[in-house]
Design a protein around this motif. Structure first.
Motif, PDB file in Angstrom:
ATOM      1  N   CYS A  11       0.854  -1.189   0.000  1.00 36.99           N
ATOM      2  CA  CYS A  11       0.000   0.000   0.000  1.00 36.99           C
ATOM      3  C   CYS A  11       0.891   1.239   0.000  1.00 36.99           C
ATOM      4  O   CYS A  11       1.859   1.323   0.764  1.00 36.99           O
ATOM      5  CB  CYS A  11      -0.907  -0.015   1.224  1.00 36.99           C
ATOM      6  N   CYS A  41      -4.426  -0.299  -0.109  1.00 35.55           N
ATOM      7  CA  CYS A  41      -4.989  -1.505   0.497  1.00 35.55           C
ATOM      8  C   CYS A  41      -6.497  -1.360   0.591  1.00 35.55           C
ATOM      9  O   CYS A  41      -7.231  -2.337   0.643  1.00 35.55           O
ATOM     10  CB  CYS A  41      -4.370  -1.739   1.872  1.00 35.55           C
ATOM     11  N   ASN A  56      -4.581   3.168  10.601  1.00 37.76           N
ATOM     12  CA  ASN A  56      -5.735   2.285  10.430  1.00 37.76           C
ATOM     13  C   ASN A  56      -5.935   1.433  11.670  1.00 37.76           C
ATOM     14  O   ASN A  56      -7.005   0.906  11.905  1.00 37.76           O
ATOM     15  CB  ASN A  56      -5.526   1.352   9.241  1.00 37.76           C
ATOM     16  N   CYS A  60       0.050   3.073   3.761  1.00 37.70           N
ATOM     17  CA  CYS A  60       0.409   2.469   5.056  1.00 37.70           C
ATOM     18  C   CYS A  60       1.526   1.430   4.918  1.00 37.70           C
ATOM     19  O   CYS A  60       1.981   0.887   5.922  1.00 37.70           O
ATOM     20  CB  CYS A  60      -0.827   1.848   5.710  1.00 37.70           C
ATOM     21  N   CYS A  74      -7.807   4.052   3.220  1.00 35.37           N
ATOM     22  CA  CYS A  74      -6.608   3.859   4.040  1.00 35.37           C
ATOM     23  C   CYS A  74      -6.123   5.196   4.610  1.00 35.37           C
ATOM     24  O   CYS A  74      -5.959   6.175   3.889  1.00 35.37           O
ATOM     25  CB  CYS A  74      -5.501   3.229   3.202  1.00 35.37           C
TER      26      CYS A  74
HETATM   27 ZN   LIG Z   1      -2.997   1.148   3.326  1.00 30.57          ZN
END
Ligand SMILES: [Zn+2]
Ligand SMILES: [Zn+2]
Length: 185
Positions: A75, A144, A160, A78, A148
């Motif tokens: 991602c 993702c 998250n 993140c 996010c």
């Molecule tokens: Zn993410």
């Protein structure tokens, strides 16, 4: 072991009647996909299932196809890795190299998602163009999840999963600094 992809077809075998071809190839028979994985772009988790439909049209060959596979990417917010389905369709026009004038004209007329490629000789190897299509389909900024929240720029926690207090403490710090300044003057 260096295995070559055999995604070749004799030009004479392609007629007006669409010819269906299907292949199942591991990613590492495509040098450009090996490069992408080495560079950290994504990890191929499954072989590539490739379906091609080739037919002759006027002065060119029309090859429409699809590729499905499974990839793991990180991602872009993140940095968590996640699995994603690769599923793409494409159309490629193959024009004989010595018909350059025709090819240029076609390029102008072609719709955005059509690819025009020239070939030489009596055999076409689809593998490099197919790999090219796969690379173009890879997400530049994988997410993702559309929502996010990414990582906190101050403490680095995954927002998250944890709700850190960074924003508030930065604000408090500034506020108290301001207060002190006033008191001092
Ligand atoms: Zn993410
Ligand atoms: Zn934080």
């Amino acid at each position: 072991m260096n295995r070559q992809v055999l995604m070749k077809i004799k030009v004479d075998d392609i007629t007006e009647k669409p010819k269906l071809l299907s292949f199942e190839e591991p990613f590492d028979v495509f040098p450009s996909l090996v490069e992408i994985q080495k560079a950290g772009g994504c990890v191929f988790l499954a072989p590539l299932s490739i379906e091609l439909k080739a037919c002759k049209e006027y002065d060119h060959l029309r090859v429409s196809g699809s590729v499905t596979s499974k990839i793991r990417v990180n991602c872009s917010r993140c940095l968590t890795s996640f699995d994603s389905d690769l599923d793409l369709v494409f159309t490629i026009f193959y024009t004989e190299a010595n018909r350059l004038g025709v090819e240029e004209e076609e390029l102008e007329l072609a719709e955005e998602d059509l690819v025009s490629v020239s070939y030489v000789g009596n055999e076409i190897d689809f593998s490099s163009e197919v790999a090219e299509q796969v690379i173009m389909e890879l997400p530049l900024k994988p997410l993702c999840n559309d929502e996010c929240k990414g990582l906190c720029p101050s403490c680095g926690v995954d927002l998250n999963e944890v709700d850190c207090e960074c924003e508030r403490s930065v604000f408090n710090l500034k506020f108290s600094a301001l207060k002190n300044f006033r008191v001092d003057s």
